[in-house]
Design a protein around this motif. Structure first.
Motif, PDB file in Angstrom:
ATOM      1  N   THR A  46      29.032  42.692  42.087  1.00 32.78           N
ATOM      2  CA  THR A  46      30.027  42.281  41.268  1.00 32.78           C
ATOM      3  C   THR A  46      29.904  42.873  39.858  1.00 32.78           C
ATOM      4  O   THR A  46      30.926  43.006  39.125  1.00 32.78           O
ATOM      5  CB  THR A  46      30.043  40.691  41.161  1.00 32.78           C
ATOM      6  OG1 THR A  46      30.571  40.444  42.643  1.00 32.78           O
ATOM      7  CG2 THR A  46      31.306  39.986  40.502  1.00 32.78           C
ATOM      8  N   ALA A  55      36.811  45.992  39.572  1.00 35.69           N
ATOM      9  CA  ALA A  55      37.244  44.321  39.967  1.00 35.69           C
ATOM     10  C   ALA A  55      38.448  43.848  39.341  1.00 35.69           C
ATOM     11  O   ALA A  55      39.050  42.588  39.898  1.00 35.69           O
ATOM     12  CB  ALA A  55      36.109  43.508  39.360  1.00 35.69           C
ATOM     13  N   GLU A  64      35.168  46.548  45.770  1.00 36.95           N
ATOM     14  CA  GLU A  64      34.030  45.571  45.100  1.00 36.95           C
ATOM     15  C   GLU A  64      33.260  45.329  46.314  1.00 36.95           C
ATOM     16  O   GLU A  64      32.054  45.239  46.424  1.00 36.95           O
ATOM     17  CB  GLU A  64      34.537  44.502  44.402  1.00 36.95           C
ATOM     18  CG  GLU A  64      33.319  43.622  43.931  1.00 36.95           C
ATOM     19  CD  GLU A  64      33.938  42.567  43.192  1.00 36.95           C
ATOM     20  OE1 GLU A  64      33.046  41.552  42.951  1.00 36.95           O
ATOM     21  OE2 GLU A  64      35.206  42.495  42.519  1.00 36.95           O
TER      22      GLU A  64
END
Length: 96
Positions: A46, A55, A64
Motif C-alpha cells: 500500500t 492507489a 496495488e
C-alpha cells in the motif's frame, strides 16, 4: 484509522494465504506467521502504491493488490528459506 487496521488484517490474511498457495512445496509456517507476512506485505504494498500514485484509482485497486501479493510471495520465500517456522519459538535452529 481503525478501518485501515482492520482492512490491513483482512487483506493481509488473504494475501498471506494466497502467497502460501502459490509458492511451490510445503512451507513449515504457522498461521500466525503467515498472517504477519501477509499484513507486512499489505502495508508495504500500500505504501509503495500510494508513493507511486497507483492507489488513486476508481473501484478496486488491482495493481496495488497484485503488488501486495508479489511482496507476500517474496516474504513467504524469505521466511521459509531462513527456516523460521513460528511453531517452536526457535528461529532457524534444528531441534535434536
Amino acid at each position: 484509522m481503525i478501518g485501515a487496521i482492520i482492512s490491513a488484517i483482512i487483506i493481509g490474511a488473504i494475501v498471506g494465504a494466497l502467497a502460501r498457495l502459490l509458492v511451490p512445496g510445503r512451507q513449515k509456517m504457522s498461521i500466525g506467521l503467515t498472517l504477519i507476512v501477509g499484513i507486512v506485505a499489505a502495508l508495504i504494498g500500500t505504501l509503495i502504491a500510494q508513493a507511486t500514485g497507483l492507489a488513486d484509482t476508481r473501484g478496486i485497486d488491482w495493481i496495488e493488490h497484485l503488488l501486495q501479493l508479489v511482496l507476500a510471495i517474496i516474504g513467504v520465500l524469505l521466511v521459509t528459506r531462513m527456516g523460521v517456522s513460528g511453531r517452536s519459538g526457535r528461529f532457524g535452529r534444528k531441534s535434536t
